[in-house]
Scaffold this active site. Structure first.
Site, PDB file in Angstrom:
ATOM      1  N   ASP A 122     -57.292  -4.651   4.285  1.00 23.17           N
ATOM      2  CA  ASP A 122     -56.671  -4.435   5.580  1.00 23.17           C
ATOM      3  C   ASP A 122     -55.343  -5.193   5.609  1.00 23.17           C
ATOM      4  OD1 ASP A 122     -57.526  -3.417   8.493  1.00 23.17           O
ATOM      5  OD2 ASP A 122     -56.296  -5.203   8.686  1.00 23.17           O
TER       6      ASP A 122
ATOM      7  N   ASN B 299     -45.454  -3.479  13.341  1.00 22.28           N
ATOM      8  CA  ASN B 299     -44.845  -2.330  14.024  1.00 22.28           C
ATOM      9  C   ASN B 299     -44.070  -2.774  15.259  1.00 22.28           C
ATOM     10  OD1 ASN B 299     -45.512  -0.184  12.346  1.00 22.28           O
ATOM     11  ND2 ASN B 299     -47.499   0.129  13.299  1.00 22.28           N
TER      12      ASN B 299
ATOM     13  N   ASP C 283     -44.173   2.644   8.471  1.00 23.61           N
ATOM     14  CA  ASP C 283     -44.556   3.648   7.473  1.00 23.61           C
ATOM     15  C   ASP C 283     -44.067   3.255   6.087  1.00 23.61           C
ATOM     16  OD1 ASP C 283     -45.721   5.080   9.472  1.00 23.61           O
ATOM     17  OD2 ASP C 283     -44.122   6.568   9.661  1.00 23.61           O
TER      18      ASP C 283
ATOM     19  N   GLU D 279     -53.962   1.095   8.738  1.00 20.96           N
ATOM     20  CA  GLU D 279     -53.536   0.115   7.739  1.00 20.96           C
ATOM     21  C   GLU D 279     -54.693  -0.302   6.835  1.00 20.96           C
ATOM     22  OE1 GLU D 279     -54.544  -2.261  11.513  1.00 20.96           O
ATOM     23  OE2 GLU D 279     -53.778  -0.290  10.979  1.00 20.96           O
TER      24      GLU D 279
END
Length: 487
Positions: A348, A356, A365, A392
């Site tokens: 993870d 973000n 991305d 993710e």
């Protein structure tokens, strides 16, 4: 019939057959595209539901468990005086969110409440004589654990959730109940369960922490009748269930997918007519067969390409969840058949939401692509592969690798991501993007199931995140997780 007539008839027959073949192929392509669309819709629904579940758990953690400190103090020191209790209640009230009041009820009768203003009707309330609240209080006393009750009608007005925590002193002597009343509407607004603007509709059930047996807490009750995706949330004294369906239903498709049959079948008809024109212009049957074979080969290539795309993550270029499930099941069966070990790495990206927020979704991305490349570069043996399981989250499958080897590989994955030096402006862990890794292994001759192996790896990942992130945790034979490496 003349030879020319036979040739024309043959051309028509061949054109019709190819047209039917194109239609059959187009039907198959449409089916694959619809399956991919439904898979994407389910993935999006899972992501939305997971985000709402995380909000619910966060809001509960900030409210329902506040009383534990006060209960622990009373357990250790014995009953407090009135001034001490009032100071403690004021501090707990200030620290929490969505709290209507905090009440202390020695002997099951409310003696203290904070804030007092607006909550005077609760003073003197005898739980044993209040049928709508006594069952939850009694359950908390009998189980000696906290119980999250509700929704209930509060005596001071409105609807609320109440976390009941029993207090025992001198070992086993019951003293009373500490109750944290949570404003239901404020809590629901913070979680997004009733947000009509979302692309997912939710229903939250499990009143009085009774899980699927409990009544509706909030949301749209029709969701429960539409084959919802269901996530279980652990709450004090039991569980809740969060049910989710897409706002437009499971059969909703994008405009492109809706138009695809018209495009595909229209193209099939046009190609069939084109073939007939080609055949009519050719007198050589060999040329006609070659043209038909070429078109069929192109259709087969298109089918193959679409199948490949349906199992590949469009963002990172590695296998997606569907590709992972198919490959993992194949390796699982092979390792069982040959009595070989099989290891899983659950990976993870740490605090990716903060990434973000700090850098924007386009950078997010790009970050996921670079992370995938860094992890993919560590695969050293045939059969090892990396897949993106959603958001993710990534999974690496290591067939034939024992626990020590898997732990070493997990550390290589962690180090490779950190060494990539992807700047993270919003991480409390590191100035660079990092990952947490959970490791689980099915040793040879083991009877452990695939689901149990997944759960063990997921638990180890949770332990890695809980103990600080940017580290590897390995699940032991009993499912416990041990930290292997720390950045």
């Amino acid at each position: 019939m003349t030879g020319k007539g036979l040739n024309t008839l043959l051309q028509l027959a061949v054109s019709a057959a190819v047209g039917l073949g194109f239609i059959a192929g187009a039907t198959y392509l449409i089916s694959l595209q619809r399956q991919a669309s439904r898979a994407d819709l389910r993935d999006q629904t899972v992501q939305h539901a997971a985000a709402v579940r995380a909000k619910i758990e966060s809001e509960l953690s900030a409210t329902a468990f506040l009383a534990q400190g006060l209960v622990a103090y009373i357990n250790a020191q014995g009953p407090m005086n009135e001034a001490g209790i009032r100071r403690a209640l004021a501090a707990l009230y200030t620290a929490g969110r969505h709290i209507r009041n905090i009440a202390v009820a020695p002997g099951n009768r409310v003696q203290y409440v904070y804030p007092r203003t607006g909550n005077e009707p609760a003073l003197g309330l005898d739980y044993e004589r209040t049928p709508e609240q006594w069952p939850a209080v009694q359950r908390a006393i009998e189980t000696r654990t906290s119980v999250l009750a509700g929704p209930v009608a509060l005596v001071q007005g409105g609807q609320g959730l109440i976390n009941r925590t029993p207090v025992f002193v001198n070992g086993n002597e019951y003293w009373g109940i500490v109750s944290v009343a949570i404003d239901l509407q404020s809590f629901l607004r913070a979680t997004g369960v009733q947000d009509v603007e979302q692309r997912v509709r939710f229903a939250l059930r499990g009143a009085d922490a009774f899980g699927e047996r409990g009544g509706l807490i909030a949301g749209d009750p029709e969701v429960l009748d539409q084959q919802p995706l269901v996530m279980t949330l652990s709450v004090p004294g039991g569980s809740w269930e969060l049910a989710a369906v897409p706002a437009q239903g499971w059969d909703s498709v994008s405009p492109f997918v809706a138009a695809l049959p018209f495009i595909a079948y229209g193209t099939s008809v046009l190609l069939s007519l084109l073939l007939w024109l080609i055949l009519r212009e050719r007198s050589n049957a060999r040329d006609a067969r070659a043209a038909m074979q070429q078109l069929i080969s192109q259709l087969a290539a298109a089918n193959h390409e679409l199948e490949q795309l349906s199992e590949t993550d469009a963002l990172t270029g590695i296998p997606n969840r569907r590709g992972l499930d198919e490959a993992l099941m194949m390796e699982w069966r092979r390792c069982r058949r040959h009595d070989e070990a099989l290891s899983l790495l659950m990976i993870d990206v740490d605090v990716f939401k903060a990434y973000n927020d700090a850098h924007g979704h386009l950078k997010g991305d790009q970050c996921l692509r670079e992370v995938a490349m860094a992890m993919q570069s560590t695969a050293q043996r045939a059969g090892e592969f990396l897949a993106r399981s959603g958001g993710e989250e990534f999974v690496m499958v290591l067939p034939g690798m024992d626990r020590d080897g898997a732990a070493a590989q997990a550390e290589r994955v962690r180090a490779a991501v950190e060494d990539a030096r992807i700047k993270h402006g919003g991480s409390p862990v590191s100035p660079w993007v990092t990952v947490s890794v959970g490791v689980a292994t099915r040793p040879p001759h083991s009877l452990v199931s695939l689901d149990a192996l997944r759960e063990a790896a997921d638990s180890a990942l949770y332990a890695a995140k809980r103990t600080g992130r940017n580290r590897v945790c390995v699940a032991g034979d009993g499912g416990e997780a041990a930290t292997l490496g720390v950045a």
